[in-house]
Structure formats: C-alpha cells, structure tokens
Design an enzyme around this catalytic site. Structure first.
Site, PDB file in Angstrom:
ATOM      1  N   SER A   1     -13.822  -6.263  -4.109  1.00  0.00           N
ATOM      2  CA  SER A   1     -13.599  -5.274  -4.908  1.00  0.00           C
ATOM      3  C   SER A   1     -13.217  -3.855  -4.399  1.00  0.00           C
ATOM      4  CB  SER A   1     -14.235  -4.735  -6.145  1.00  0.00           C
ATOM      5  OG  SER A   1     -14.069  -5.787  -7.198  1.00  0.00           O
TER       6      SER A   1
ATOM      7  N   LYS B   1     -15.428   6.126  -7.424  1.00  0.00           N
ATOM      8  CA  LYS B   1     -15.210   5.027  -8.491  1.00  0.00           C
ATOM      9  C   LYS B   1     -16.210   5.419  -9.541  1.00  0.00           C
ATOM     10  CE  LYS B   1     -15.199  -0.063  -8.779  1.00  0.00           C
ATOM     11  NZ  LYS B   1     -15.431  -1.304  -8.104  1.00  0.00           N
TER      12      LYS B   1
ATOM     13  N   SER C   1     -11.695  -4.473  -8.289  1.00  0.00           N
ATOM     14  CA  SER C   1     -11.941  -3.717  -9.329  1.00  0.00           C
ATOM     15  C   SER C   1     -11.620  -2.229  -9.176  1.00  0.00           C
ATOM     16  CB  SER C   1     -13.223  -3.916  -9.935  1.00  0.00           C
ATOM     17  OG  SER C   1     -14.310  -3.514  -9.176  1.00  0.00           O
TER      18      SER C   1
END
Lengths: 492, 108
Positions: A179, A80, A155
C-alpha cells in the site's frame, strides 16, 4: 516564490531557504495550501486539510528561527488517514470513523512533531487500507495526477498523489501488502516500506497486525532517509517494534561500496502477464547497472506464485479479528437498535463498505472451526516457504531488483470485473511484506507520460544498503521529479 | 467459479461477523467470495506437512515492560469519542432482555 521552484527540492534545500531568510515556514505552508486549493477538485488527495492549525504552528516557527534546525523543522507533512493525530479527524476512509478524532498522537506523528514538522492534512485511502486503487474510500476516490482517468494506486493513494503533485513535500503512508510501494510507483515518487518492526505501529489503525508497517512517501530518496531517521526506533508502546536504535544514515554504504553489492533478479517476477513496457524499463536499468560494473545474478523465489493466496488468507483473517472492535460502544459510529445485538448489526452493516465486509467475511470463514486448518494454517505455512525463498536468495546476493507492479496505472474497477484481477496487482509487493523485508519503489522512467516503478528488496534491517542502491540509481537515472499540471484530461 | 461456500454457510458467516446482508449483497458476495476461495485451493499443490507456520515476525526476544504503575493516557478525553456516556462510563443498550431478566429473578 512559486511552488514549481521546489520541484527538485529535498529537505536540505528548504532548510537553506529558511536559513537565508528567503522564505518563512508560514510562507511555505501557505504555498502548499494554495497548491492544495488548486489541485484538490482535480485529484482529491486529502480528506482533511489542517489549514488553521498548520498556519498557527508555522507562524510560531516563523517568529523563532533557531540557529540549528531540527531535521524536519518548518516542513509540512501529509499523513495517511489511518494514522492517529491528536485533535485532527482520523477516518480510515470509512463511515465507521467519520466522526472520530483521536485523543492522542501515533508514535510516528509524535516523532514528526518533535523533529519540527507541521501537520498539513490527512490523506485519502482505501477504506481501512483494503485496496490498491483508493477507490474504496467512503469519501470518494483519489485520481492519478498524471492522468485523472486512472487510479493513483492504493491504499495510500492520497499520500502518493499529494506528494506527486507537490501538494505536500512528503507524506506518511502504511503498507500491509504493497500500500505504499504500489501507489508510489503509480505516482512516480519514492515509497519505502521498512523492515517489519523498524517503525512503531502505535496509533496506526490495525488492518493485519503481522503485516502492517508505516511507510514513507517522498520525492527524493534523500528525504526518505531523513524521515526514516526521525520515525524509526524502539517504542515501549508497541511490543512488535524491534528494540533497536533508530536508523542512521551512517548505515548507508559509500558509493564505491555500492558497486561491490551483488544484485539478484528473481526470474518469477517477470511472468508472461507482465506489461511489456515494464519489463523493458526494468531491463534497461539492469543494463545500466551492469555498465557501472555492478554484478547482476539471476535468482529464484519458487513460491512467489503462492504468496498472493497465502497473503489474502492471512490478511483477511487478521482483519476480521481486528475489525471486531467496531461495535458502536467505545468510539466511532453507532446506529441505535432495539437491543445490544441489534445495535451491533446495524452499526457494522452501515459503517463498513463492501470491500471491508467482504474481507471480514472471508477472514471469519478462514478462522472458523472446521476451516482453520484448511485455510489459515495453510496460509501461515506458505508464508514460511515465502520467507525461506528470500533467505535462500539472499545467500547469493545483497539486494533484489524487481518491478513494483505488473502494470501501469490502471483504470477504475468496472462492475462485474473479476475481483481477483485487482488483487493480482499486488503480486510483486506482497511476498516481501509477508517476509517483513524492507522494500522500496523508485520511479525508473515513463511510458507515454505514465511512471514505471522499480522495486528494491533488502535483508531485514539492511535499509542502509537498500537506500544506498536507491540513491545510486536515482543519480544514475537522473529523472526529473514529477510536477503534473492538473489538466482536466490528458487526451492531447 | 466453483461453489466452495454455500449460500447457507455464507449467511451463517455473515451472522457471526455481525453483518446484515441484503439478498442482492448476499448474491454478490456469494460469487466474489467463492471466486477468491476457490483459488486458495492452489495451495494444495504444496506439501506442507513438515512446514511450521509463520504467525508473526519477530527479530528478537519480545521486550518486557517494567511492572510499575503508570498514569494512563486520555481519561476524560477518551470518553469524548464515545457515542454515549454517563457518569464516566460507556453506555450500551440493554444487554439482557426483559423476559430473560425476569426469569433470572424468579430463579433467584
């Protein structure tokens, strides 16, 4: 070999191929790079593909196959884009960090590399991890591989979409209020948020420090176990990282012990607004567990409906403080101004997107004098009640089972829609994050081609039981791992 | 939506946050933030008088690091990410305004 042959693979299967010389790390990396090329214009999971360096690293490994393979030897991993990678851009999905290349590796990245993994690329995310749809990224949204019209969750939407579509075998994400688990649920993969403090946050861009935790996104529970063994454990660079040894698979109870676990089902997690198909799927799983003679008990977490409000106060307050560092001085964007103050204003106004600005303002308000007691202090007190709820429930059971999300993957946010509706999507993932508890989302079935996520929550540092039940369920449900075909639309 | 934060208050908070909002943005935030903040009032249902706040989670005593000098990471590398540097320092625009500076000088 073809990428679809890896559909049901876990790390051990790749290692077997390496040992039998059926494939080299370079050939494997090339297959994933090809898959990324095929998929990226459809789903946009990556912000940066580390093509050259990944090939070089794989080539080096290909030339030197050791007798004993390190836990992640030769395997590509997606990261990420809020986790620092030395020499590789780390943007947090924000214009503020568009040109930021960290001079160091996050502890988790260092540990992945040490275990033999190859960095494949950086994945898309909601800006500064603020969102549940990967729509707030400054570099364009990620699309759900099962249905491009829908969001992949967020996210960590890029990480989940890349693992779902087999553009990467596994990925790192981060979870502040859901997330990792929510996008994992929307993409039909495994998402593990370990206990707060299980994994170092050093080098992970801070959003809300008392809640942020690195999470793991994998296709199989087995791989989440291996990854957790590699990245967890004490880190001198993060004082909030618990001073305990890394997780070990010996902590996972034997299958016969799993049957003795008591599973609690909190009644507050089945409200009237819950999508019917989700309720049905979770209940089907509970029935199957009963058939396996696992005891299911109903429990209550009475402050669940207050958790979300408390979370948004606390998370926004911490974010407003953490994001004060983006001032155009040390790194990141600078927009020149007439003087220092003017430079601050111009930099922050241009660098941050709307959702981030909104949360900074909300957090600044909650922390400002005169409102501190009314908002931030109250938020922290409710957090205590949420924790106490869990403590009480865990007096009656070992693990909890809930839905991960109240709905199936939804359509992108339309203008003028109540912003609170979006926040409601986090209602089942936020409470355990506030209490710092390990939680995992596992795919438990499909409804018209869309995955349904089931969440397991455990006591602090009892990832062993959590993963044990997840392994048991994965075997019991025997669902095929996803392999979406990147169709233009899924209307047929 | 109930108005908890006035437009004036919102402007002030944006100033403190070092954010410039256009009139249109301000109006949008006014609605969104009041929408969210008015829901926070739900917490008033709870009796929180004797509840201690949770500001962070710690499962054990925070560890101390040894008080020994160590080489820092980065050095030159760290400066590479800066928008402007000179002689190994970060450069920022003028902090003290010219007039202020002159007044200061006169006082000295």
């Amino acid at each position: 070999m073809k990428i679809e042959e890896f559909r049901d693979f876990s790390i051990g299967d790749y290692h077997r191929l390496f040992k039998d010389k059926e494939i080299s790390p370079l050939e494997l990396v090339n297959l994933f790079l090809e898959r990324i090329k095929e998929g990226e214009d459809k789903i946009h999971a990556f912000l940066f593909v580390n093509e050259e360096k990944a090939k070089d690293e794989a080539q080096k490994k290909a030339e030197n196959l050791p007798d004993e393979l390190l836990p992640l030897w030769g395997l590509p991993v997606a990261i990420k884009d809020n986790i620092c990678t030395r020499g590789i851009p780390t943007t947090c999905g924000s214009k503020m960090l568009e040109n930021f290349t960290p001079p160091y590796d996050a502890t988790v990245v260092e540990r992945l590399k040490k275990a033999g993994a190859i960095i494949l690329g950086k994945t898309n995310m909601d800006e500064f991890a603020m969102g549940s749809s990967t729509q707030t990224s400054a570099f364009g949204p990620t699309y759900n591989p099962f249905d491009r019209r829908r969001v992949p969750g967020g996210s960590s939407g890029g990480s989940a979409a890349s693992v779902c579509s087999l553009e990467a075998p596994f990925a790192l994400g981060s979870d502040t209020g859901g997330s990792v688990r929510q996008p994992a649920a929307f993409c039909g993969v495994v998402g593990l948020r370990p206990t707060y403090g299980r994994i170092s946050r050093y080098g992970v861009v801070s959003f809300a420090s008392s809640l942020d935790q690195v999470g793991l996104i994998t296709r199989k529970v087995e791989d989440a176990i291996t990854l957790l063994e590699v990245v967890s454990g004490k880190d001198d660079k993060d004082s909030t990282c618990a001073p305990y040894p890394p997780f070990g698979r010996s902590e996972i109870p034997a299958p016969e012990e799993i049957r003795k676990l008591k599973v609690g089902v909190p009644r507050e997690y089945f409200p009237s607004g819950l999508e019917k198909v989700i309720k049905t799927k979770i209940q089907e799983v509970l029935e199957k567990l009963k058939e396996e003679e696992i005891e299911i008990v109903e429990v209550s977490l009475p402050h669940t409906s207050y958790a979300l409000e408390s979370y948004y106060i606390v998370a926004a307050a911490e974010a407003s403080s953490n994001l004060a560092r983006y001032d155009g001085v040390v790194y990141g964007l600078r927009v020149e101004g007439e003087n220092l103050q003017d430079m601050y204003f111009k930099t922050r106004t241009l660098g941050f997107g709307r959702e981030v600005k909104k949360r900074i303002i909300l957090g600044t308000y909650a922390l400002s004098s005169g409102y501190y007691d009314e908002y931030y202090l109250k938020g922290m007190k409710v957090r205590t009640l949420v924790r106490q709820d869990f403590e009480e429930a865990f007096g009656k059971c070992d693990l909890l089972i809930t839905p991960t999300t109240p709905s199936l993957p939804f359509f992108p946010e339309k203008k003028g829609r109540d912003p609170y509706e979006m926040y409601l999507n986090d209602m089942f993932t936020v409470p355990s994050a506030m209490a710092g508890l390990p939680s995992l989302s596992l795919n438990c079935g499909y409804d018209e081609g869309l995955p349904v996520g089931l969440q397991i929550i455990g006591r602090p540092f009892e990832e062993g039981k959590l993963l044990g039940l997840a392994l048991f369920l994965e075997k019991l449900l025997a669902l095929p791992s996803p392999f979406p075909l990147f169709k233009e639309d899924n209307n047929e | 939506m109930r108005e908890v934060i006035s437009l004036q208050e919102l402007k002030r908070i944006a100033q403190v946050s070092k954010l410039e909002l256009s009139e249109e943005e301000l109006q949008g935030f006014f609605e969104d933030i009041n929408n969210v903040v008015s829901r926070f009032e739900k917490l008033n249902d709870l009796d929180l008088q004797d509840i201690s706040p949770t500001s962070h989670l710690s499962w054990s005593e925070p560890p101390f690091s040894s008080d020994e000098p160590r080489a820092g990471e980065g050095g030159e590398e760290v400066l590479k990410g800066a928008p402007q540097v000179a002689n190994g320092y970060f450069v920022v625009p003028r902090v003290v305004d010219k007039e202020e500076k002159e007044n200061e000088d006169r006082r000295v």
